[in-house]
Design an enzyme around this catalytic site. Structure first.
Site, PDB file in Angstrom:
ATOM      1  N   GLY A 289       0.853  -1.188   0.000  1.00  0.00           N
ATOM      2  CA  GLY A 289       0.000   0.000   0.000  1.00  0.00           C
ATOM      3  C   GLY A 289       0.885   1.233   0.000  1.00  0.00           C
ATOM      4  N   CYS A 356     -10.020  22.082  16.700  1.00  0.00           N
ATOM      5  CA  CYS A 356     -10.005  22.301  18.148  1.00  0.00           C
ATOM      6  C   CYS A 356      -9.579  21.047  18.892  1.00  0.00           C
ATOM      7  CB  CYS A 356     -11.381  22.777  18.608  1.00  0.00           C
ATOM      8  SG  CYS A 356     -11.849  24.261  17.741  1.00  0.00           S
TER       9      CYS A 356
HETATM   10  C1  LIG Z   1      -2.830  -2.505   5.443  1.00  0.00           C
HETATM   11  C2  LIG Z   1      -2.571  -3.806   4.810  1.00  0.00           C
HETATM   12  C3  LIG Z   1      -1.631  -3.906   3.785  1.00  0.00           C
HETATM   13  C4  LIG Z   1      -0.802  -2.759   3.300  1.00  0.00           C
HETATM   14  O1  LIG Z   1       0.092  -2.285   4.229  1.00  0.00           O
HETATM   15  P1  LIG Z   1       1.202  -1.201   3.777  1.00  0.00           P
HETATM   16  O2  LIG Z   1       1.999  -0.993   4.991  1.00  0.00           O
HETATM   17  O3  LIG Z   1       0.494   0.004   3.332  1.00  0.00           O
HETATM   18  O4  LIG Z   1       1.987  -1.838   2.674  1.00  0.00           O
HETATM   19  C5  LIG Z   1      -1.470  -5.136   3.189  1.00  0.00           C
HETATM   20  N1  LIG Z   1      -2.179  -6.223   3.589  1.00  0.00           N
HETATM   21  C6  LIG Z   1      -3.088  -6.158   4.573  1.00  0.00           C
HETATM   22  C7  LIG Z   1      -3.837  -7.380   4.957  1.00  0.00           C
HETATM   23  C8  LIG Z   1      -3.303  -4.953   5.223  1.00  0.00           C
HETATM   24  O5  LIG Z   1      -4.200  -4.893   6.217  1.00  0.00           O
END
Ligand SMILES: *Cc1c(COP(=O)(O)O)cnc(C)c1O
Length: 429
Positions: A289, A356
């Protein structure tokens, strides 16, 4: 690995997004404003993809990092799928046209409705893999699959009990975390479901945490996952189809060292050299991600006021924890820059929002020009991931606009919300 400023250079003393002036964007679209670089997203995706050449794999972008439809379409155009964690994300993935065979459905508490959505993702097909987090959840999936007369392709999310050495709120692979199943839990579920007509056990997955900067916990987790993959494959009539190694590779927010892509690919290639992997030939799934999107975006904000005190300097801007909650939530650090370059002295400044809450800050002690003035713009770097996606309307603030830049081309990918957006669901007749 993309650096925070790689696609946001200074050109003639002002910050650009690729070949587009940030000031011009801020003036045209208003602030707070998210600006993403299309080239950065492509480059991050392709670097990872290329590092795994020779291993059959599918990148399933973890869309919770940033689930904007245009970004999903961009990922799709490069052959990417998505990792989803809710019915809302399945809905977005479908809208972006992502095919079911490229979709993983994760998440620690899937509701019956969400399980139905995953199984009925398209008219013909269910999603490629539902990663199961508990035996009770698997029971629920089996009931829904039977009722819908569908076969659920499931994977077990394995909690290998390793310390990912990251912030405690984004660590997921320890027994004390709510995520995944222990090995005994998985073996119990295997026994119960290995002959079930509507459950196809097709994968094993791990995801031990986010913003990992050390390769060793990952390597340990991958090895343990590989062992369990072999154990499960040996005890089923046919081997598991997928090994899903999750996401979590950290990015550079400031000067920290993180995991080079080559080392990451290296530890993956190691497990694919295991004799049984050569025999079973699983498909690798990856769920990055942050790695794809964090350094592909900035948050641009306008300076409202300054409060310079003897022992503390505040600059108050029009973005805050509603646009970027990471500093408040995980003590995260983001680089900040003045969009117009100043040549004079700098000083430590707390960059704070108008909300706030004392926790409403974007950066503490940021090194900003002393002469930075009201009406000027600042850019918060590395704001592509977990920023807009975590944004809220707290204090009744309409959400910010988002634009995607490619060279000199600009596309509005999310219009700024209006005040009407705030009350749409509250007008009770
Ligand atoms: C959040 C998540 C990811 C991605 O994590 P990153 O740190 O953004 O790469 C991948 N797999 C699962 C199951 C997640 O919950």
């Amino acid at each position: 690995m993309i650096q925070p400023l790689e696609f946001f250079p200074y050109v003639a003393q002002e910050l650009y997004a690729e070949k587009t002036s940030v000031i011009k964007c801020a003036e045209k679209y208003g602030t707070p404003l998210f600006i993403y670089s299309e080239t950065a997203i492509k480059k991050a995706y392709q670097a990872l993809d290329k590092s795994l050449e020779g291993i059959p794999h599918q990148i399933c972008y973890a869309m919770k990092a940033n689930s904007n439809l245009s970004i999903l379409k961009l990922i799709k155009s490069m052959g990417g799928g998505v990792d989803t964690v809710s019915g809302g994300e399945l809905f977005r993935a479908k809208k972006a046209g992502i095919k079911p065979d490229r979709i993983v459905f994760s998440g620690v508490g899937k509701s019956v409705k969400e399980i139905e959505q995953a199984l009925k993702y398209s008219q013909k097909a269910s999603v490629a893999l539902i990663n199961v987090e508990s035996l009770e959840e698997l029971d629920a999936i089996a009931i829904v699959a039977k009722r819908l007369k569908k076969t659920a392709s499931i994977g077990f999310r394995f909690n290998p009990d390793v310390d990912a050495l990251t912030h405690k709120h984004i660590s997921t692979g320890k027994n004390e975390n709510k995520f995944g199943m222990t090995k005994p839990e998985i073996l119990q579920a295997l026994e119960k479901y290995k002959k079930h007509p509507k459950i196809k056990i097709s994968g094993i997955s791990i995801h031990i945490g986010s913003q990992l900067t050390n390769v060793y916990p990952l390597r340990n987790a991958f090895q343990e996952c590989a062992e369990l993959f072999e154990l499960l494959s040996d005890s089923l009539p046919q081997s598991l189809k997928f090994i899903d190694l999750g996401g979590g590779v950290g990015v550079q927010y400031q000067n920290e060292t993180t995991i080079p892509i080559d080392s990451y690919a290296g530890i993956i290639k190691e497990i694919f050299k295991r004799p049984k992997f050569q025999q079973y030939k699983p498909k690798l799934l990856l769920e990055p991600g942050r790695l794809i999107i964090a350094n592909s975006g900035i948050l641009v904000s306008k300076i409202l006021y300054r409060k310079y005190r003897e022992d503390k300097n505040f600059v108050i801007v029009d973005a805050g924890m509603t646009e970027l909650i990471r500093p408040a939530l995980y003590e995260a650090h983001h680089g900040v820059l003045s969009v117009k370059k100043h040549l004079g002295p700098t000083q430590p400044i707390d960059l704070v929002g108008p909300i706030c809450e004392t926790g409403d800050f974007l950066a503490r002690g940021a090194n900003l020009p002393t002469g930075i003035a009201q009406g000027e713009y600042v850019a918060v770097l590395s704001a592509g991931a977990y920023a807009s996606a975590m944004s809220s309307q707290y204090n009744s603030r309409p959400r910010a606009a988002e634009i995607l830049v490619s060279g000199t081309k600009i596309k509005v990918i999310r219009k700024r919300e209006t005040e009407r957006s705030l009350i749409l669901n509250e007008e009770i007749k």
